[in-house]
Design a protein around this motif. Structure first.
Motif, PDB file in Angstrom:
ATOM      1  N   VAL A  37       0.892  -1.287   0.024  1.00 29.38           N
ATOM      2  CA  VAL A  37       0.009  -0.031   0.072  1.00 29.38           C
ATOM      3  C   VAL A  37       0.946   1.309   0.063  1.00 29.38           C
ATOM      4  O   VAL A  37       0.567   2.057  -0.872  1.00 29.38           O
ATOM      5  N   MET A  38       1.869   1.295   0.867  1.00 38.76           N
ATOM      6  CA  MET A  38       2.770   2.498   0.856  1.00 38.76           C
ATOM      7  C   MET A  38       3.884   2.732  -0.293  1.00 38.76           C
ATOM      8  O   MET A  38       3.895   3.643  -0.801  1.00 38.76           O
ATOM      9  N   TRP A  39       4.029   1.224  -0.999  1.00 39.73           N
ATOM     10  CA  TRP A  39       4.764   1.387  -2.130  1.00 39.73           C
ATOM     11  C   TRP A  39       3.694   2.046  -3.540  1.00 39.73           C
ATOM     12  O   TRP A  39       4.523   2.960  -4.043  1.00 39.73           O
ATOM     13  N   TYR A  40       2.721   1.579  -3.383  1.00 42.68           N
ATOM     14  CA  TYR A  40       1.687   2.292  -4.345  1.00 42.68           C
ATOM     15  C   TYR A  40       1.536   3.602  -4.192  1.00 42.68           C
ATOM     16  O   TYR A  40       1.540   4.482  -5.276  1.00 42.68           O
ATOM     17  N   ALA A  41       1.404   4.047  -3.162  1.00 44.51           N
ATOM     18  CA  ALA A  41       1.391   5.501  -2.606  1.00 44.51           C
ATOM     19  C   ALA A  41       2.543   6.416  -3.343  1.00 44.51           C
ATOM     20  O   ALA A  41       2.385   7.413  -3.848  1.00 44.51           O
ATOM     21  N   ALA A  42       3.716   5.600  -2.892  1.00 43.49           N
ATOM     22  CA  ALA A  42       5.199   6.370  -3.324  1.00 43.49           C
ATOM     23  C   ALA A  42       5.114   6.205  -4.967  1.00 43.49           C
ATOM     24  O   ALA A  42       5.694   7.134  -5.564  1.00 43.49           O
ATOM     25  N   ASP A  43       4.599   5.244  -5.529  1.00 39.02           N
ATOM     26  CA  ASP A  43       4.663   5.108  -6.929  1.00 39.02           C
ATOM     27  C   ASP A  43       3.754   6.342  -7.776  1.00 39.02           C
ATOM     28  O   ASP A  43       4.026   6.901  -8.642  1.00 39.02           O
ATOM     29  N   LEU A  44       2.619   6.455  -7.090  1.00 37.80           N
ATOM     30  CA  LEU A  44       1.689   7.395  -7.337  1.00 37.80           C
ATOM     31  C   LEU A  44       2.444   8.709  -7.315  1.00 37.80           C
ATOM     32  O   LEU A  44       2.157   9.750  -8.242  1.00 37.80           O
ATOM     33  N   ALA A  45       3.219   9.098  -6.517  1.00 34.94           N
ATOM     34  CA  ALA A  45       3.780  10.399  -6.020  1.00 34.94           C
ATOM     35  C   ALA A  45       4.611  10.502  -7.098  1.00 34.94           C
ATOM     36  O   ALA A  45       4.759  11.805  -7.836  1.00 34.94           O
ATOM     37  N   GLU A  46       5.367   9.612  -7.498  1.00 33.44           N
ATOM     38  CA  GLU A  46       6.389   9.770  -8.541  1.00 33.44           C
ATOM     39  C   GLU A  46       5.549   9.887  -9.985  1.00 33.44           C
ATOM     40  O   GLU A  46       6.307  10.715 -10.888  1.00 33.44           O
ATOM     41  N   GLY A  47       4.620   9.153 -10.097  1.00 35.74           N
ATOM     42  CA  GLY A  47       3.772   9.341 -11.574  1.00 35.74           C
ATOM     43  C   GLY A  47       3.420  10.593 -11.755  1.00 35.74           C
ATOM     44  O   GLY A  47       3.352  11.367 -12.793  1.00 35.74           O
ATOM     45  N   LEU A  48       2.821  11.376 -10.490  1.00 33.35           N
ATOM     46  CA  LEU A  48       2.487  12.677 -10.494  1.00 33.35           C
ATOM     47  C   LEU A  48       3.588  13.598 -10.926  1.00 33.35           C
ATOM     48  O   LEU A  48       3.140  14.729 -11.591  1.00 33.35           O
ATOM     49  N   ARG A  49       4.647  13.528 -10.446  1.00 29.86           N
ATOM     50  CA  ARG A  49       5.601  14.462 -10.692  1.00 29.86           C
ATOM     51  C   ARG A  49       6.079  14.269 -11.942  1.00 29.86           C
ATOM     52  O   ARG A  49       6.584  15.340 -12.492  1.00 29.86           O
ATOM     53  N   ASP A  50       6.075  13.140 -12.700  1.00 30.12           N
ATOM     54  CA  ASP A  50       6.312  13.067 -14.112  1.00 30.12           C
ATOM     55  C   ASP A  50       5.181  13.445 -14.994  1.00 30.12           C
ATOM     56  O   ASP A  50       5.451  13.254 -16.354  1.00 30.12           O
TER      57      ASP A  50
END
Length: 215
Positions: A33-46
């Motif tokens: 769950v935490m990894w998905y949140a981190a992945d979403l954060a990086e996706g939003l930055r890109d």
């Protein structure tokens, strides 16, 4: 326990904590769950680079924890329901052996020809001054706020994962390694690649460093 019951055995499961063990409660499930949140954060930055008008904005760690904990609690309930469906007796508490075929849980005694010990393990906390000021990976899931700065001590995959999650969600992170390598139980190229990626994401890599005390 469930599989034994499916084959006709009378089964009791003794549990002093939440059902599901490490993986469900303080391991791979909440970590994903935490990894998905981190992945979403990086996706939003890109996103802007791909023509999207989205941005990461502020992240609410507390809200994520609340929703993650509710999800885990639901899984605990599913495990309990599945045990009941298969006729498995759930005994709450900690067991101690009275003899090779008898255990006691409080005032209750349970006898069985086969007793399986599947208690898992505990994190090892370094014996250094101030160690109580730190947290283990279990404590990571108890954090109600994202720390502004964090040092992750370790070179295994759990340490690498947590360092990446903290960094992606906005913490200033240092990864402290006793040697010069990470993920030493995997191919060397994987460890080298991960340290390179973490460095590019702003994680400070401290090699050949062993904490002597916490203050």
């Amino acid at each position: 326990g469930q599989r034994a019951a499916e084959y006709g055995a009378r089964v009791a499961v003794i549990e002093s904590h939440r059902l599901g063990g490490t993986c469900v409660n303080v391991g791979c499930v909440p970590k994903k769950v935490m990894w998905y949140a981190a992945d979403l954060a990086e996706g939003l930055r890109d996103a802007a680079g791909y023509g999207f008008g989205a941005s990461a904005g502020a992240h609410d760690w507390g809200q994520l924890k609340e929703k993650r904990d509710a999800y885990i609690l639901r899984l605990n309930g599913i495990y309990e329901t599945n045990l009941a469906k298969r006729g498995v007796t759930l005994v709450r508490g900690r067991a101690r052996f009275l003899d090779r075929r008898t255990v006691a849980v409080g005032d209750n005694r349970l006898c069985a020809p086969h007793i399986i010990i599947a208690t898992g393990g505990r994190p090892v906390v370094p014996d250094i001054p101030g160690s109580a000021l730190g947290i283990t990976s279990d404590g990571f899931f108890e954090l109600t706020e994202r720390p502004r700065r964090v040092a992750v001590v370790g070179s295994g995959y759990i340490a690498v994962e947590l360092a990446g999650i903290f960094a992606a969600l906005g913490s200033e992170v240092s990864l402290v390694l006793r040697t010069g390598a990470a993920l030493k139980q995997f191919d060397a190229m994987l460890g080298e690649a991960m340290l390179k990626i973490l460095g590019e994401e702003g994680v400070r890599i401290d090699t050949h460093a062993v904490p002597e005390k916490l203050a």
